[in-house]
Design an enzyme around this catalytic site. Structure first.
Site, PDB file in Angstrom:
ATOM      1  N   HIS A 296      -8.205   8.334   2.333  1.00 24.49           N
ATOM      2  CA  HIS A 296      -7.532   9.641   2.367  1.00 24.49           C
ATOM      3  C   HIS A 296      -8.516  10.725   2.006  1.00 24.49           C
ATOM      4  CE1 HIS A 296      -7.000   7.962  -1.701  1.00 24.49           C
ATOM      5  NE2 HIS A 296      -7.069   9.209  -2.145  1.00 24.49           N
TER       6      HIS A 296
ATOM      7  N   HIS B 153      -4.346   1.316   8.387  1.00 28.93           N
ATOM      8  CA  HIS B 153      -4.861   1.084   7.033  1.00 28.93           C
ATOM      9  C   HIS B 153      -6.360   0.798   7.043  1.00 28.93           C
ATOM     10  CE1 HIS B 153      -4.666  -0.058   2.762  1.00 28.93           C
ATOM     11  NE2 HIS B 153      -5.703  -0.808   3.111  1.00 28.93           N
TER      12      HIS B 153
ATOM     13  N   GLY C 129     -13.198   7.032  -8.553  1.00 30.04           N
ATOM     14  CA  GLY C 129     -11.892   7.532  -8.982  1.00 30.04           C
ATOM     15  C   GLY C 129     -10.804   7.383  -7.928  1.00 30.04           C
TER      16      GLY C 129
ATOM     17  N   ASP D 103       0.076  16.583  -1.737  1.00 31.41           N
ATOM     18  CA  ASP D 103      -0.165  15.712  -2.890  1.00 31.41           C
ATOM     19  C   ASP D 103       0.938  15.929  -3.922  1.00 31.41           C
ATOM     20  OD1 ASP D 103      -2.953  14.180  -4.088  1.00 31.41           O
ATOM     21  OD2 ASP D 103      -1.393  14.759  -5.528  1.00 31.41           O
TER      22      ASP D 103
ATOM     23  N   CYS E  89       0.865  -1.178   0.000  1.00 33.17           N
ATOM     24  CA  CYS E  89       0.000   0.000   0.000  1.00 33.17           C
ATOM     25  C   CYS E  89       0.909   1.237   0.000  1.00 33.17           C
ATOM     26  CB  CYS E  89      -0.916   0.006   1.226  1.00 33.17           C
ATOM     27  SG  CYS E  89      -1.772   1.578   1.432  1.00 33.17           S
TER      28      CYS E  89
END
Ligand code: AMP
Ligand code: ZN
Length: 113
Positions: free
Chosen positions: A99, A46, A92, A30, A4
């Site tokens: 997140h 997670h 998407g 980002d 991940c």
């Protein structure tokens, strides 16, 4: 969680530009910003995505929104901002670790999709 991307960022295997960290939450810039401010806020535990939230793991979401409000104040987003979470293929979501995108610093497109 093995393989991940965001778990690898949490454990330091992959570098990131951190803007906030505590025991439960990490926030970092980002890599492909879609606005002058584009920060990802994630739980350190997670969780695949918002579709996998339940009574026992969802408390972190309110903490994430509290961090978002603090960051927005620090970054002087007094004119407003947007928080987005994409879920699954149709939503998407490209990284399957829960997140929240914190977007701001300009007038954002009002089109939601
Ligand atoms: P989503 O498409 O909602 O799953 O969002 C995943 C986000 O992760 C995208 O906006 C990517 O630009 C961002 N991203 C991918 N790899 C990295 C990285 N190594 N560091 C920071 N952000 C990343
Ligand atoms: Zn993960």
């Amino acid at each position: 969680m093995e393989n991940c991307l965001f778990c690898k960022i949490i454990n330091g295997e992959i570098p990131s530009s951190k803007v906030y960290e505590d025991d439960e939450i990490l926030a970092f810039k980002d890599i492909s910003p879609m606005a002058p401010v584009h920060i990802l806020i994630i739980p350190k535990t997670h969780i695949d995505g918002a579709d996998k939230l339940n009574e026992s793991n969802s408390a972190v979401v309110s903490k994430i929104f509290t961090v978002a409000a603090k960051l927005a104040e620090e970054l002087k987003l007094e004119n407003g901002f947007r928080i987005v979470t994409n879920v699954g293929e149709d939503g998407g979501q490209t990284v399957r670790h829960l997140h929240f995108h914190l977007l701001g610093g300009e007038k954002l497109n009002t089109k939601l999709c």
